[in-house]
Design a protein around this motif. Structure first.
Motif, PDB file in Angstrom:
ATOM      1  N   MET A 165     -15.858   7.494   0.458  1.00  0.00           N
ATOM      2  CA  MET A 165     -16.266   7.463  -0.945  1.00  0.00           C
ATOM      3  C   MET A 165     -15.078   7.315  -1.894  1.00  0.00           C
ATOM      4  SD  MET A 165     -19.045  10.560  -0.636  1.00  0.00           S
ATOM      5  CE  MET A 165     -19.615  10.453  -2.322  1.00  0.00           C
ATOM      6  N   ASP A 166     -13.863   7.469  -1.376  1.00  0.00           N
ATOM      7  CA  ASP A 166     -12.661   7.395  -2.208  1.00  0.00           C
ATOM      8  C   ASP A 166     -12.256   5.940  -2.425  1.00  0.00           C
ATOM      9  OD1 ASP A 166      -9.882   7.536  -3.116  1.00  0.00           O
ATOM     10  OD2 ASP A 166      -9.975   9.642  -2.524  1.00  0.00           O
ATOM     11  N   ASN A 167     -11.909   5.594  -3.676  1.00  0.00           N
ATOM     12  CA  ASN A 167     -11.456   4.236  -3.977  1.00  0.00           C
ATOM     13  C   ASN A 167     -10.249   3.828  -3.146  1.00  0.00           C
ATOM     14  OD1 ASN A 167     -12.474   4.826  -7.266  1.00  0.00           O
ATOM     15  ND2 ASN A 167     -13.188   3.077  -6.112  1.00  0.00           N
ATOM     16  N   THR A 168      -9.365   4.783  -2.872  1.00  0.00           N
ATOM     17  CA  THR A 168      -8.171   4.475  -2.098  1.00  0.00           C
ATOM     18  C   THR A 168      -8.529   4.047  -0.679  1.00  0.00           C
ATOM     19  OG1 THR A 168      -6.795   5.969  -3.401  1.00  0.00           O
ATOM     20  CG2 THR A 168      -6.013   5.418  -1.206  1.00  0.00           C
ATOM     21  N   VAL A 169      -9.505   4.711  -0.074  1.00  0.00           N
ATOM     22  CA  VAL A 169      -9.932   4.343   1.279  1.00  0.00           C
ATOM     23  C   VAL A 169     -10.534   2.937   1.275  1.00  0.00           C
ATOM     24  CG1 VAL A 169     -11.463   4.951   3.185  1.00  0.00           C
ATOM     25  CG2 VAL A 169     -10.261   6.747   1.929  1.00  0.00           C
ATOM     26  N   THR A 170     -11.276   2.604   0.239  1.00  0.00           N
ATOM     27  CA  THR A 170     -11.807   1.237   0.101  1.00  0.00           C
ATOM     28  C   THR A 170     -10.665   0.233   0.034  1.00  0.00           C
ATOM     29  OG1 THR A 170     -13.729   2.094  -1.103  1.00  0.00           O
ATOM     30  CG2 THR A 170     -13.277  -0.253  -1.289  1.00  0.00           C
ATOM     31  N   ASP A 171      -9.616   0.575  -0.733  1.00  0.00           N
ATOM     32  CA  ASP A 171      -8.446  -0.300  -0.809  1.00  0.00           C
ATOM     33  C   ASP A 171      -7.815  -0.491   0.565  1.00  0.00           C
ATOM     34  OD1 ASP A 171      -8.901  -0.273  -3.529  1.00  0.00           O
ATOM     35  OD2 ASP A 171      -7.248   1.104  -3.987  1.00  0.00           O
ATOM     36  N   LEU A 172      -7.661   0.599   1.298  1.00  0.00           N
ATOM     37  CA  LEU A 172      -6.988   0.552   2.596  1.00  0.00           C
ATOM     38  C   LEU A 172      -7.763  -0.262   3.618  1.00  0.00           C
ATOM     39  CD1 LEU A 172      -5.771   4.256   2.770  1.00  0.00           C
ATOM     40  CD2 LEU A 172      -4.349   2.222   2.452  1.00  0.00           C
ATOM     41  N   ARG A 173      -9.064  -0.293   3.517  1.00  0.00           N
ATOM     42  CA  ARG A 173      -9.863  -1.087   4.449  1.00  0.00           C
ATOM     43  C   ARG A 173      -9.706  -2.579   4.161  1.00  0.00           C
ATOM     44  NH1 ARG A 173     -15.315   2.706   5.159  1.00  0.00           N
ATOM     45  NH2 ARG A 173     -14.402   4.008   6.784  1.00  0.00           N
ATOM     46  N   SER A 174      -9.294  -2.905   2.940  1.00  0.00           N
ATOM     47  CA  SER A 174      -9.022  -4.295   2.598  1.00  0.00           C
ATOM     48  C   SER A 174      -7.567  -4.661   2.900  1.00  0.00           C
ATOM     49  CB  SER A 174      -9.315  -4.533   1.113  1.00  0.00           C
ATOM     50  OG  SER A 174      -8.944  -5.829   0.714  1.00  0.00           O
ATOM     51  N   ASN A 175      -6.666  -3.705   2.614  1.00  0.00           N
ATOM     52  CA  ASN A 175      -5.233  -3.922   2.846  1.00  0.00           C
ATOM     53  C   ASN A 175      -4.625  -2.576   3.220  1.00  0.00           C
ATOM     54  OD1 ASN A 175      -2.481  -4.398   2.766  1.00  0.00           O
ATOM     55  ND2 ASN A 175      -2.521  -5.558   0.859  1.00  0.00           N
ATOM     56  N   PRO A 176      -4.275  -2.362   4.493  1.00  0.00           N
ATOM     57  CA  PRO A 176      -3.802  -1.040   4.943  1.00  0.00           C
ATOM     58  C   PRO A 176      -2.390  -0.683   4.517  1.00  0.00           C
ATOM     59  CG  PRO A 176      -3.731  -2.598   6.755  1.00  0.00           C
ATOM     60  CD  PRO A 176      -4.374  -3.326   5.607  1.00  0.00           C
ATOM     61  N   SER A 177      -1.688  -1.588   3.858  1.00  0.00           N
ATOM     62  CA  SER A 177      -0.322  -1.287   3.416  1.00  0.00           C
ATOM     63  C   SER A 177      -0.356  -0.220   2.321  1.00  0.00           C
ATOM     64  CB  SER A 177       0.360  -2.546   2.888  1.00  0.00           C
ATOM     65  OG  SER A 177       0.480  -3.519   3.907  1.00  0.00           O
ATOM     66  N   ALA A 178       0.557   0.737   2.419  1.00  0.00           N
ATOM     67  CA  ALA A 178       0.582   1.834   1.445  1.00  0.00           C
ATOM     68  C   ALA A 178       1.968   2.463   1.397  1.00  0.00           C
ATOM     69  CB  ALA A 178      -0.451   2.898   1.812  1.00  0.00           C
ATOM     70  N   SER A 179       2.247   3.117   0.278  1.00  0.00           N
ATOM     71  CA  SER A 179       3.485   3.886   0.108  1.00  0.00           C
ATOM     72  C   SER A 179       3.124   5.291  -0.335  1.00  0.00           C
ATOM     73  CB  SER A 179       4.402   3.238  -0.937  1.00  0.00           C
ATOM     74  OG  SER A 179       4.964   2.045  -0.452  1.00  0.00           O
ATOM     75  N   LEU A 180       3.738   6.266   0.300  1.00  0.00           N
ATOM     76  CA  LEU A 180       3.492   7.683   0.015  1.00  0.00           C
ATOM     77  C   LEU A 180       4.771   8.291  -0.546  1.00  0.00           C
ATOM     78  CD1 LEU A 180       1.704  10.271   0.280  1.00  0.00           C
ATOM     79  CD2 LEU A 180       2.678  10.528   2.577  1.00  0.00           C
ATOM     80  N   THR A 181       4.690   8.849  -1.757  1.00  0.00           N
ATOM     81  CA  THR A 181       5.865   9.407  -2.426  1.00  0.00           C
ATOM     82  C   THR A 181       5.772  10.916  -2.550  1.00  0.00           C
ATOM     83  OG1 THR A 181       6.240   7.385  -3.695  1.00  0.00           O
ATOM     84  CG2 THR A 181       7.237   9.392  -4.551  1.00  0.00           C
ATOM     85  N   PHE A 182       6.875  11.583  -2.213  1.00  0.00           N
ATOM     86  CA  PHE A 182       7.009  13.026  -2.384  1.00  0.00           C
ATOM     87  C   PHE A 182       8.128  13.293  -3.395  1.00  0.00           C
ATOM     88  CE2 PHE A 182       5.818  12.608   2.184  1.00  0.00           C
ATOM     89  CZ  PHE A 182       4.571  13.210   2.115  1.00  0.00           C
TER      90      PHE A 182
END
Length: 289
Positions: free
Chosen positions: A179-196
């Protein structure tokens, strides 16, 4: 001389005016905002079955996991002097909605307890592993599939864990819902950056470092987000639930599942003078402890 009847008529007229003036204040009551806290017996109560239908019963049952706790303003000496939001008692329609929080007691869910100080800034690989392990949440950036911002970077906050407190892998795990928009994005393009950011803890605050100060370390892990396979689900569950036990109570109807970030680059800024691209082999050989 005025007759008694005339005096009575004037009195009645005066009373009518008073009633008209003060009538709008009738039928209102003051409401206090509340927050909800988890009792000390979190682990025991979190084992019970959770679903969307049982959530209202949980909130209504004062003997269950959710307990009513009032904000500090309610207990202050002059709390009664503060005007509260008003609500019509006739139809229960709020004239001004009270603020509400939904939280849990940090004394119970405290994954950062006993966190050691950060490593020396010269030890870049160890600093990166330290931040990846002791950060409880991060900022995940994806390429959006939303209509109005399609193809544009979109950021979202996620709770993360690279393993239980005594077992660091360096790989961030996530507990997500379709249900999360981010998960929808990842199913289209799995590339991501995680910042701490080291600003999450007390280090930067104690040293009066602004979050953008290079000495307040920032770590960005970039790679491909993948769903955790069956052989790894048990570890992902231990990693996430040991650090974020309240997740066990999240509604099962949201179809939560585990993902992880398969790393391609480790970017770190932890001191003045530039950034470091930490080689993956050095990153995984380092230890946060």
């Amino acid at each position: 001389m005025k007759t008694v009847q005339q005096k009575q008529m004037e009195l009645n007229f005066f009373l009518t005016i008073l009633v008209a003036i003060f009538r709008p204040s009738e039928g209102y009551a003051i409401i206090n905002s509340v927050s909800w806290a988890v009792t000390n017996d979190v682990d025991g109560e979190l084992e019970s079955t959770s679903n969307e239908e049982s959530a209202p019963a949980l909130l209504a049952d004062t003997s269950s996991i959710w307990k009513q706790a009032f904000p500090a303003s309610v207990h202050s000496d002059n709390a009664e002097k503060r005007p509260g939001p008003m609500v019509e008692t006739e139809d229960l329609k709020q004239a001004s909605s009270p603020s509400r929080m939904f939280s849990y007691r940090m004394e119970t869910v405290k994954p950062t307890a006993g966190v050691p100080p950060p490593p020396p800034h010269e030890e870049t690989a160890r600093t990166a592993r330290y931040m990846a392990h002791y950060s409880d949440w991060g900022f995940l950036a994806t390429i959006s599939t939303q209509d109005k911002i399609k193809g544009v970077p979109f950021g979202n906050i996620f709770s993360v864990s690279d393993g239980p407190l005594d077992n660091s892998t360096g790989i961030p795990y996530f507990y997500v819902t379709p249900m999360d928009n981010t998960v929808t994005d990842l199913r289209s393009n799995p590339s991501a950056s995680l910042t701490f950011s080291e600003a999450e803890g007390d280090f930067c605050r104690k040293n009066v470092y602004d979050p953008e100060d290079p000495r307040c370390a920032r770590l960005t892990l970039t790679g491909q987000m993948v769903e955790v396979g069956p052989e790894e689900v048990d570890f992902a569950k231990e990693a996430m639930f040991s650090r974020h036990p309240v997740m066990k109570k999240w509604p099962v109807g949201h179809k939560w599942f585990f993902m992880k970030l398969s790393l391609e680059q480790v970017w770190l800024q932890d001191w003045v003078g530039g950034v470091s691209l930490v080689p993956l082999d050095e990153y995984f050989r380092a230890t946060p402890f």
